[in-house]
Design an enzyme around this catalytic site. Structure first.
Site, short mmCIF file in Angstrom:
data_model
loop_
_atom_site.label_atom_id
_atom_site.label_comp_id
_atom_site.label_asym_id
_atom_site.label_seq_id
_atom_site.Cartn_x
_atom_site.Cartn_y
_atom_site.Cartn_z
N HIS A 125 0.81 -1.22 0.00
CA HIS A 125 0.00 0.00 0.00
C HIS A 125 0.84 1.27 0.00
O HIS A 125 0.37 2.34 -0.39
CB HIS A 125 -0.93 0.00 1.22
CG HIS A 125 -2.23 0.71 1.00
ND1 HIS A 125 -2.33 1.89 0.29
CD2 HIS A 125 -3.50 0.41 1.38
CE1 HIS A 125 -3.60 2.29 0.27
NE2 HIS A 125 -4.33 1.40 0.91
N ASP A 166 -10.05 -5.79 -18.77
CA ASP A 166 -10.24 -6.84 -19.78
C ASP A 166 -8.90 -7.11 -20.47
O ASP A 166 -8.40 -6.28 -21.22
CB ASP A 166 -11.30 -6.38 -20.79
CG ASP A 166 -11.50 -7.38 -21.92
OD1 ASP A 166 -10.90 -8.47 -21.90
OD2 ASP A 166 -12.28 -7.06 -22.84
#
Length: 453
Positions: free
Chosen positions: A166, A396
């Site tokens: 993070h 995608d």
């Protein structure tokens, strides 16, 4: 059922595409140095054979990852964590740096893994990579920030697992990387990708955030009080994961029921409605299982807020790094779990979000943030990862939308939820919870579709 490692390698930006360089951590980044990594799984329904996977799919994913890293160099870098307070931490990229990539094959049941029903959290950890061990030198430590795993389920699909520390990025920045990698992979190519997205390529200039530089030193001093460790969730997690889908119609009904009770409430968004509903349902579950010890201390809800558009001057949306604050509504546990708990939760969340997002001088209160979080963690604490704008299903790689996504990071939290856009319902939202079995059982007993109670 087994998962077998087929290959372990490193993927680097194309040779000669990047100079050796460094980048400082801001206090926003330093704040996450001791936090567990973000763990993201994307399952794609894409039936293919093992030879096709190894000879075509994997090379294409590696090549597109390499090209993407050229634009996101901190993800290839190390965090340099000095032993001395006089030196500040920074990201260091050298031409020898690469991202560890694991290629594996699993005989596990793909269709079971992508179901929206309750499942043991432990079963998903076969597909998520671990960050490499921290390297200790005489005067500093070196930590990698990204690892990738590509897993084949022969004849059924592929899982892309990503572990990100993070301290290198928040969710908006991570989504920018994921979207870029998938776009290049599905056929845009690097030149076409740059032509289409030149103005939205990531920027790293820390001076874009206008804040007192003393905050970096303050946060670094606090960070050095703890040893630098990789905080992966330990197994077994003893957690159950469950996914809940809210359609646009259900969200609208829920908002209408809340607005009828709170006609003057500010910022009654879809986020506030869903978050309040989950929060109060969890509170009832904790009270019924005695997990809250029956006391009436305040319950807190940590809500991340992207500060990029809210600072003065605003920070570009394509700024890569961390730029988060938070809202922290609080309510007495008994009230939250009571009959009017939903409305109290919505009122508190809406008011606190409005207060934080409208404060153009929010950075003047940064020195108080750690104390506010510390108080909340010591009491009843719930948090959310993601937002109503987070579109993880939009990544995608050339195989269509992911069939299922899982954010495993919340398994390491006491009580937390994830939130993102739903895959199959325009305007819908997807919520995932990770809870101990007895609390999940109680949660489902209280849970009812909004508008259908």
């Amino acid at each position: 059922m087994t998962t077998t490692v087929l290959e372990s390698c490193g993927v680097a930006p194309p040779p000669g595409s990047l100079p050796d360089q460094s980048l400082p951590l801001t206090f926003f980044d330093i704040n996450w140095l001791h936090f567990h990594p973000m763990l993201q799984l994307l399952f794609y329904e894409f039936p293919c054979s093992k030879p096709h996977f190894l000879q075509t799919i994997v090379p294409k994913l590696k090549q597109s990852l390499s090209l993407t890293l050229k634009h996101f160099f901190p993800l290839s870098a190390h965090v340099v964590y000095p032993s001395s307070l006089e030196e500040m931490p920074f990201f260091q990229y050298q031409s020898s740096d690469s991202v560890p990539v694991t290629v594996s094959e699993s005989s596990d049941d793909f269709d079971c893994l992508v179901g929206d029903y309750k499942q043991s959290a432990d079963k998903f950890y076969n597909y998520i990579p671990r960050l490499p061990p921290i390297v200790e030198e005489s005067d500093r430590k070196l930590m990698k920030v990204l690892a990738v795993q590509l897993t084949l389920f022969p004849g059924r699909g592929v899982c892309v697992g990503i572990t990100t520390h993070h301290c290198v990025s928040d969710a908006p920045s991570f989504l920018g990387f994921l979207t870029s990698w998938s776009a290049i992979s599905r056929g845009d190519g690097d030149e076409e990708f740059v032509a289409k997205n030149g103005e939205s390529l990531p920027v790293f200039d820390r001076s874009l955030i206008n804040y007192p530089l003393k905050l970096d030193s303050l946060y670094w001093k606090n960070a050095q009080r703890m040893p630098l460790q990789l905080r992966h969730p330990s197994l077994p997690t003893n957690r159950i994961r469950s996914t809940y889908i809210f359609t646009e119609s259900e969200i609208r009904k829920l908002k209408s029921s809340i607005q009828a009770k709170l006609p003057n409430s500010a910022r009654l968004s879809s986020f506030v409605a869903i978050a309040a509903y989950i929060w109060t349902t969890l509170a009832k579950s904790l009270r019924s299982t005695s997990a809250d010890n029956g006391n009436d201390d305040d319950a807190f809800f940590l809500i991340p807020i992207d500060l990029r558009p809210r600072l003065d001057p605003p920070v570009p949306g394509n700024y890569f790094g961390n730029c988060l604050s938070f809202a922290l509504p609080r309510i007495g546990r008994r009230e939250l779990a009571g009959e009017e708990g939903l409305f109290a939760a919505a009122r508190a969340a809406a008011a606190e979000i409005e207060k934080r997002t409208s404060d153009k001088k929010i950075l003047e209160s940064v020195e108080k943030w750690a104390g506010e979080i510390r108080e909340a963690v010591q009491k009843s604490f719930f948090s959310v990862a993601g937002s109503t704008r987070l579109d993880l299903y939009g990544a995608d790689f050339g195989w269509g939308k992911a069939r299922k996504q899982e954010i495993l990071s919340i398994d390491g939290e006491k009580y937390a939820m994830t939130l993102c856009k739903a895959r199959d319902f325009e305007g819908g939202l997807e919520v995932c919870l990770s809870l101990p079995h007895h609390i999940m059982k109680a949660f489902d007993a209280y849970f009812a579709k909004p508008g259908c109670e």
